[in-house]
Motif scaffolding. Structure first.
Motif, PDB file in Angstrom:
ATOM      1  N   LYS A 154       0.847  -1.174   0.000  1.00  0.00           N
ATOM      2  CA  LYS A 154       0.000   0.000   0.000  1.00  0.00           C
ATOM      3  C   LYS A 154       0.886   1.227   0.000  1.00  0.00           C
ATOM      4  CE  LYS A 154      -3.387   1.677   3.223  1.00  0.00           C
ATOM      5  NZ  LYS A 154      -3.994   1.327   4.496  1.00  0.00           N
ATOM      6  N   SER A 160       1.433  -2.778   4.304  1.00  0.00           N
ATOM      7  CA  SER A 160       0.458  -2.994   5.355  1.00  0.00           C
ATOM      8  C   SER A 160       0.419  -4.489   5.656  1.00  0.00           C
ATOM      9  CB  SER A 160      -0.911  -2.480   4.950  1.00  0.00           C
ATOM     10  OG  SER A 160      -1.224  -2.904   3.656  1.00  0.00           O
ATOM     11  N   ARG A 185      -1.513  -7.332   7.774  1.00  0.00           N
ATOM     12  CA  ARG A 185      -2.774  -7.560   8.489  1.00  0.00           C
ATOM     13  C   ARG A 185      -2.562  -8.466   9.708  1.00  0.00           C
ATOM     14  NH1 ARG A 185      -5.657  -8.850   2.877  1.00  0.00           N
ATOM     15  NH2 ARG A 185      -3.566  -9.720   2.661  1.00  0.00           N
ATOM     16  N   SER A 215       3.655   3.511  12.377  1.00  0.00           N
ATOM     17  CA  SER A 215       4.370   2.538  11.557  1.00  0.00           C
ATOM     18  C   SER A 215       5.587   2.070  12.346  1.00  0.00           C
ATOM     19  CB  SER A 215       4.773   3.143  10.214  1.00  0.00           C
ATOM     20  OG  SER A 215       5.744   4.125  10.394  1.00  0.00           O
ATOM     21  N   LYS A 266       2.998  -1.141   8.498  1.00  0.00           N
ATOM     22  CA  LYS A 266       1.902  -0.634   9.314  1.00  0.00           C
ATOM     23  C   LYS A 266       0.965  -1.799   9.564  1.00  0.00           C
ATOM     24  CE  LYS A 266      -1.248   3.156   9.869  1.00  0.00           C
ATOM     25  NZ  LYS A 266      -2.349   2.259  10.234  1.00  0.00           N
ATOM     26  N   VAL A 272      -2.410  -3.569  10.240  1.00  0.00           N
ATOM     27  CA  VAL A 272      -3.822  -3.303   9.974  1.00  0.00           C
ATOM     28  C   VAL A 272      -4.646  -4.394  10.653  1.00  0.00           C
ATOM     29  CG1 VAL A 272      -5.569  -3.061   8.175  1.00  0.00           C
ATOM     30  CG2 VAL A 272      -3.237  -2.253   7.761  1.00  0.00           C
TER      31      VAL A 272
END
Lengths: 344, 238
Positions: A177, A187, A189, A211, A293, A295
């Protein structure tokens, strides 16, 4: 029986033999080990026409240089974006080529990625532990580390000309992303927990909204992250609990570490979240100082993502497993595709 | 406390029975683990989707195939399994492990003597007299955490881990005892060495112990230790 012998001229640290992993022994303290990036490992074998549980070499950023001393064998290199040199010709990974006697192959750190897989058309001979060659790096059990001056033996070595050429990369399976024009952040998950209740709400907020960078403390056991502190609710002494690959464990110093292929099977530090299986393949190909990051998604969403990923992966594997044909067939196909083929 | 089901990513369900370590909880975990193993054994079509179970101190991790089942469906199955599992006094396997407490092996024996104020003999006697039970595996392959160290010889972990502790070391920390299987760092106190083989290269039985096994220690002298390790080496060569 045709055999090929390869002499290892150079092997960096953390270059190991791996098969798909020894699942099923977590209760004995034994993690599955196997490839850090399961997707690239599967691709290397599929494109070569191998079965998915065969052994291959996992190449780290340290790189690997081999010379074929006896026989000939077709090999696949997949994973990350590594630089290749075969018989003096420079190229890049995600490729299938044939190593002839006297030829050298080097697989070196390239533009991106942390792990590449070298699979052979034949049976790579390796020590087994508990029925698998997967190397548990801490103990050295299994196939073990590949080291300089070692000789690798491939039984039933084959030359598969019809498979030579590039392997289509599975970019579509990798979560990425762009958060801004300049910064590309992957990103990753996660499902929160299982021990997120032990963290202060500001820790949960920081985890979800900041982040984190990968650090140099990165090996097959895990990768330590750098970013905002994740303070615990209280100084903790919780009983050790079982954990899985992808666990984001937070140490007493409030620093998160993501546990990977050779993780300990239980841990006394709380796990704030756990990375979902498909995204571990993306994560492990990053390098230190690259940012991620987290998510958070729900457990139900995680199962949906994995099912969807599995369907796409099967399609991709089936596609790259089809031999491209011999040179003539391939020229014909390419002419057909480019529309300039004129039957006489 | 009612069992709690917590999702772990896309492929795990952590079933927690208590917040604290206690004997009753562990018995429940062992019964639960056995009941799941039984359910898996009759699950010929692999419809349950259970891959493996990791029994531990206060909970058990059930690892599943997300292509076959999901957290909620598995929770229903496990609740049924739990309903039909009452804590049974299932037969426990008893294991005997030989320990040589010779001073060339008990690297930390003097420190334990100093901390506890007991004599060397009293420490050894207290260690041999204990009833041990394998509570879980963790840290490294074959590291079986045994509970049951007598309160008189419970010592805290060292402040920093010591590197390269060889395989076969018998060591203690708090109420727990374990036998090392690999050369690893540890902060535990090493009081002896065992010639008993706990690591096997057999997928059906990788290590000597199952979680829930009862373990007793048998003291041996240096000569017996050397004899035993010699025998082990010669059988390995066969």
């Amino acid at each position: 029986m045709t055999e090929a012998r390869l002499s290892v001229q150079f092997a960096g640290a953390l270059v190991t033999l791996q098969d798909a992993g020894r699942t099923g022994h977590l209760r004995y303290g034994v993690p599955a080990s196997g490839p850090m990036d399961k997707l690239a490992f599967a691709a290397a074998h599929a494109a070569l026409g191998n079965s998915p549980d065969q052994s291959a070499i996992e190449i780290s950023l340290g790189g690997l240089i081999l010379e074929c001393t006896t026989g000939a064998v077709t090999v696949a290199v997949a994973g990350g974006d590594f630089a290749i040199e075969h018989a003096g010709v420079k190229g890049s990974g995600w490729t299938i080529l044939t190593l002839q006697q006297g030829e050298r192959l080097s697989v070196r750190v390239g533009k991106s990625g942390s792990w590449a897989y070298l699979a052979f058309a034949g049976d790579l001979q390796a020590n087994e532990w508990l029925g698998h060659t997967a190397t548990h790096s801490i103990s050295g059990f299994g196939g073990g580390a590949v080291v300089s001056e070692q000789e690798l033996l491939i039984n039933n070595a084959e030359v598969r000309k019809e498979r030579e050429g590039n392997i289509e990369t599975p970019g579509f399976l990798i979560a990425q992303k762009k958060l801004s024009q300049t910064e590309k952040i992957d990103s990753i998950r996660v499902v929160m927990g299982p021990q997120d209740k032990w963290f202060r709400s500001e820790a949960i907020d920081a985890f979800k909204n900041s982040s984190y960078q990968l650090t140099d403390s990165y090996d097959r056991m895990g990768v330590r992250l750098q970013g905002p502190d994740l303070p615990l609710d209280a100084a903790l002494s919780i009983p050790s609990e079982p954990l899985l690959r992808g666990s984001v464990q937070v140490s007493g110093e409030n620093v998160p570490t993501i546990l990977l292929a050779d993780h300990g099977t239980t841990g006394g530090y709380p796990k704030i979240a756990t990375v979902i299986s498909p995204d571990i393949n993306t994560l492990v190909q990053l390098r230190s100082r690259q940012a991620i990051k987290f998510v958070p998604i729900t457990a139900a969403e995680a199962v949906d993502v994995t099912r969807d990923f599995s369907t796409k992966l099967k399609e991709y594997i089936a596609k790259i497993a089809i031999p491209r044909g011999n040179l003539q067939q391939r020229l014909m196909q390419e002419n057909l595709i480019s529309g300039i083929y004129n039957p006489e | 406390m009612e069992p709690q089901f917590t999702a772990v990513a896309d492929c795990g369900l952590l079933v927690t029975f208590s917040d604290t370590i206690n004997d009753s909880t562990h018995k429940t975990i062992i019964s639960f683990d056995k009941a799941i193993a039984k359910a898996m054994a009759t699950d010929n079509d692999q419809q349950l989707g259970i891959i493996e179970v990791v029994p531990a101190l206060i909970n058990a991790m059930v690892v599943f195939d997300p292509l076959v089942t999901d957290h909620l469906q598995l929770e229903k199955v496990l609740r049924t399994v739990l309903k039909n599992t009452r804590q049974q006094n299932t037969q426990t396997t008893k294991r005997v492990v030989q320990v040589c407490y010779h001073e060339s092996f008990g690297f930390d024996m003097q420190a334990v003597v100093d901390t506890t104020g007991l004599s060397r003999e009293a420490v050894i006697n207290a260690h041999v007299a204990g009833d041990y039970k394998v509570l879980m595996y963790g840290f490294a392959p074959g590291y079986a955490y045994m509970g049951g160290v007598d309160s008189s010889i419970q010592v805290p972990r060292k402040l920093a881990a010591v590197r390269d502790i060889p395989a076969g070391c018998v060591m203690i920390a708090g109420a727990q005892c374990l036998i090392t299987t690999l050369k690893m760092p540890t902060g535990w106190s090493i009081i002896g060495r065992s010639p008993t083989q706990v690591l096997f290269n057999d997928p059906q039985r990788p290590f000597l112990f199952d979680v829930g096994d009862q373990v007793t220690f048998e003291q041996i002298d240096l000569q017996t230790y050397e004899q035993a390790t010699k025998t082990k080496v010669s059988t390995a060569d066969d």
